[in-house]
Design a protein around this motif. Structure first.
Motif, PDB file in Angstrom:
ATOM      1  N   ALA A  24       0.647  -1.305  -0.085  1.00 58.91           N
ATOM      2  CA  ALA A  24      -0.302   0.401  -0.016  1.00 58.91           C
ATOM      3  C   ALA A  24       0.989   0.954   0.168  1.00 58.91           C
ATOM      4  O   ALA A  24       0.493   2.201  -0.786  1.00 58.91           O
ATOM      5  CB  ALA A  24      -1.019   0.055   1.076  1.00 58.91           C
ATOM      6  N   TRP A  27       1.933   2.986  -2.873  1.00 60.64           N
ATOM      7  CA  TRP A  27       0.346   3.683  -4.301  1.00 60.64           C
ATOM      8  C   TRP A  27       0.019   5.209  -4.249  1.00 60.64           C
ATOM      9  O   TRP A  27       0.810   5.619  -3.148  1.00 60.64           O
ATOM     10  CB  TRP A  27      -0.929   2.582  -3.719  1.00 60.64           C
ATOM     11  CG  TRP A  27      -1.617   1.456  -4.252  1.00 60.64           C
ATOM     12  CD1 TRP A  27      -2.983   2.073  -5.130  1.00 60.64           C
ATOM     13  CD2 TRP A  27      -1.133   0.655  -5.330  1.00 60.64           C
ATOM     14  NE1 TRP A  27      -3.101   1.435  -5.921  1.00 60.64           N
ATOM     15  CE2 TRP A  27      -1.620   0.111  -5.814  1.00 60.64           C
ATOM     16  CE3 TRP A  27       0.144   0.269  -5.352  1.00 60.64           C
ATOM     17  CZ2 TRP A  27      -2.137  -0.339  -6.886  1.00 60.64           C
ATOM     18  CZ3 TRP A  27       0.372  -0.846  -6.000  1.00 60.64           C
ATOM     19  CH2 TRP A  27      -0.534  -0.995  -6.963  1.00 60.64           C
ATOM     20  N   VAL A  31      -4.727   3.409   0.380  1.00 60.54           N
ATOM     21  CA  VAL A  31      -5.622   2.240   0.132  1.00 60.54           C
ATOM     22  C   VAL A  31      -5.157   1.540   1.153  1.00 60.54           C
ATOM     23  O   VAL A  31      -3.749   2.375   2.177  1.00 60.54           O
ATOM     24  CB  VAL A  31      -5.256   1.912  -1.458  1.00 60.54           C
ATOM     25  CG1 VAL A  31      -5.595   2.229  -2.258  1.00 60.54           C
ATOM     26  CG2 VAL A  31      -3.761   1.395  -1.547  1.00 60.54           C
ATOM     27  N   VAL A  34      -2.696  -3.776  -0.946  1.00 61.30           N
ATOM     28  CA  VAL A  34      -2.398  -4.511  -2.205  1.00 61.30           C
ATOM     29  C   VAL A  34      -2.388  -5.689  -1.869  1.00 61.30           C
ATOM     30  O   VAL A  34      -1.438  -5.915  -1.566  1.00 61.30           O
ATOM     31  CB  VAL A  34      -2.085  -3.384  -3.070  1.00 61.30           C
ATOM     32  CG1 VAL A  34      -2.274  -1.753  -3.104  1.00 61.30           C
ATOM     33  CG2 VAL A  34      -0.486  -3.542  -2.385  1.00 61.30           C
ATOM     34  N   CYS A  53      -7.284  -3.664  -5.340  1.00 62.10           N
ATOM     35  CA  CYS A  53      -6.874  -2.624  -4.252  1.00 62.10           C
ATOM     36  C   CYS A  53      -7.873  -2.288  -2.860  1.00 62.10           C
ATOM     37  O   CYS A  53      -8.990  -2.468  -3.491  1.00 62.10           O
ATOM     38  CB  CYS A  53      -6.300  -0.884  -4.667  1.00 62.10           C
ATOM     39  SG  CYS A  53      -5.476  -1.236  -5.771  1.00 62.10           S
ATOM     40  N   ASP A  55      -9.769  -0.317  -0.155  1.00 64.78           N
ATOM     41  CA  ASP A  55      -9.845   1.069   0.496  1.00 64.78           C
ATOM     42  C   ASP A  55      -9.888   1.174   1.485  1.00 64.78           C
ATOM     43  O   ASP A  55     -10.233  -0.228   1.953  1.00 64.78           O
ATOM     44  CB  ASP A  55     -10.375   1.976  -0.498  1.00 64.78           C
ATOM     45  CG  ASP A  55     -12.313   1.416  -0.459  1.00 64.78           C
ATOM     46  OD1 ASP A  55     -12.646   0.538   0.355  1.00 64.78           O
ATOM     47  OD2 ASP A  55     -13.103   1.583  -1.136  1.00 64.78           O
ATOM     48  N   SER A  60     -12.978  -3.196  -2.449  1.00 66.37           N
ATOM     49  CA  SER A  60     -11.844  -3.242  -3.625  1.00 66.37           C
ATOM     50  C   SER A  60     -12.073  -3.099  -4.733  1.00 66.37           C
ATOM     51  O   SER A  60     -13.192  -3.169  -5.151  1.00 66.37           O
ATOM     52  CB  SER A  60     -11.847  -5.002  -3.739  1.00 66.37           C
ATOM     53  OG  SER A  60     -10.791  -5.409  -2.573  1.00 66.37           O
TER      54      SER A  60
END
Ligand code: BMA
Length: 326
Positions: A24, A27, A31, A34, A53, A55, A60
């Motif tokens: 994450a 990213w 998020v 991942v 991903c 959140d 996802s």
């Protein structure tokens, strides 16, 4: 049973020293985690991952990460690539998960099958694309509860074949296959690979890992097997080989798993004890497989192996799938 002396699963797959490859923290936007990416190699050699991903609501979506060598310098889309769209696609209200990607020559498109989490539970949906920018969303193919799906990249006797994993109310689940003349209407459903029983590593549920891999000896499939322990579920990976012309025939199925959670990044995370591959790429030599997996529902990792070694291992450690021996 094959003896532990000849078990070489630790040598069959090599984890990449840079694992976890993506978390994450990499990213471009916020998020929670991942993991569980679909993977494909483009004609220019680039690796495209379609990463699940999650959140910070728990929902996802799927986002593209591109890399020239499949390990370094990931270019990650600045916002979700394929996101839930509950207005137009109500079946996506609680998210899109665990994509599997195949290139289908006949359609000249990538076909992505993924979990779509509807108010009625998770089902299987299909989207297609040419470029991972624009998508044709085809909605839900298999109603809840169903997951872990991939399309074979070509027809057999004029019909498409889909692997998927429905879950009956009893909770124990097998891998199924279904046929379609048009990718819309599905039927002739049958069990392809059963979960085993009792103490086996794949006694609770089995589900497809990445899409089937076409080899001269048959379709090689990796699948995950789940076993419940006192401290929760363990997700491990096994191998099977399907007949090239009749993929409903399981030519060989390995007794032992070839990979299980061992490393700290596989044991610790949102869901510890999970290795969950959804996609792979094959190198130019036609034999080296790089498969991408979610570790502990928290990060994206890579392990590599050789298709011929995996098939040789299956010949030594496998047996025909239709024979009950568990
Ligand atoms: C399965 C799927 C995967 C997940 C795994 C472990 O049922 O939902 O997405 O990685 O559980 O939590």
């Amino acid at each position: 049973m094959s003896s532990t002396k000849t078990l070489r699963h630790a040598e069959l797959l090599r984890r990449h020293p840079k694992n976890p490859l993506l978390t994450a923290k990499d990213w471009p936007y916020a998020v929670n985690t991942v993991f569980n990416p679909g993977a494909i190699r483009m004609t220019n050699g680039d690796t495209v991952l379609l990463v699940r991903c999650e959140d910070r609501r728990g929902i996802s979506h799927l986002t593209v990460a591109r890399s020239k060598d499949g390990v370094n310098d990931w270019q990650i889309d600045p916002e979700p690539t394929l996101a839930p769209d509950p207005i137009n696609y109500p079946e996506s209200v609680w998210g899109l998960e665990d994509p599997r990607i195949v290139w289908v020559d006949e359609m000249e498109r990538f076909v992505i099958t993924h979990t779509t989490f509807s108010r009625g539970g998770p089902g299987v949906a299909m989207s297609t694309t040419r470029d991972f920018r624009e998508f044709d969303r085809r909605g839900m193919l298999m109603p809840p509860e169903d997951k872990d799906s991939a399309l074979f990249p070509r027809r057999f006797n004029g019909r498409w074949l889909l692997i998927h994993r429905p879950v009956p109310s009893a909770g124990r689940a097998h891998i199924w296959a279904s046929w379609s003349p048009d990718l819309r209407h599905w039927g002739d459903h049958s069990i392809l690979l059963e979960r085993r029983h009792g103490a086996w590593w794949d006694a609770l549920k089995v589900g497809l890992a990445g899409p089937p891999i076409e080899t001269a000896e048959g379709w090689l499939i990796m699948y995950h097997g789940v076993r419940i322990t006192a401290s929760g579920a363990l997700y491990r990976v096994g191998l099977a080989l399907l007949d090239l012309d009749n993929p409903l025939k399981v030519v060989l199925r390995g007794d032992e798993y070839i990979m299980g959670p061992e490393e700290p990044y596989e044991m610790t995370g949102d869901v510890g004890g999970v290795v969950f591959p959804c996609g792979h790429t094959i190198a130019d030599d036609g034999d080296t497989i790089h498969f991408y997996y979610g570790a502990a529902d928290t990060s994206v990792c890579l392990a590599s192996g050789s298709l011929s070694e995996m098939i040789n291992w299956l010949k030594a450690h496998g047996r025909p799938g239709g024979i009950p021996y568990d």
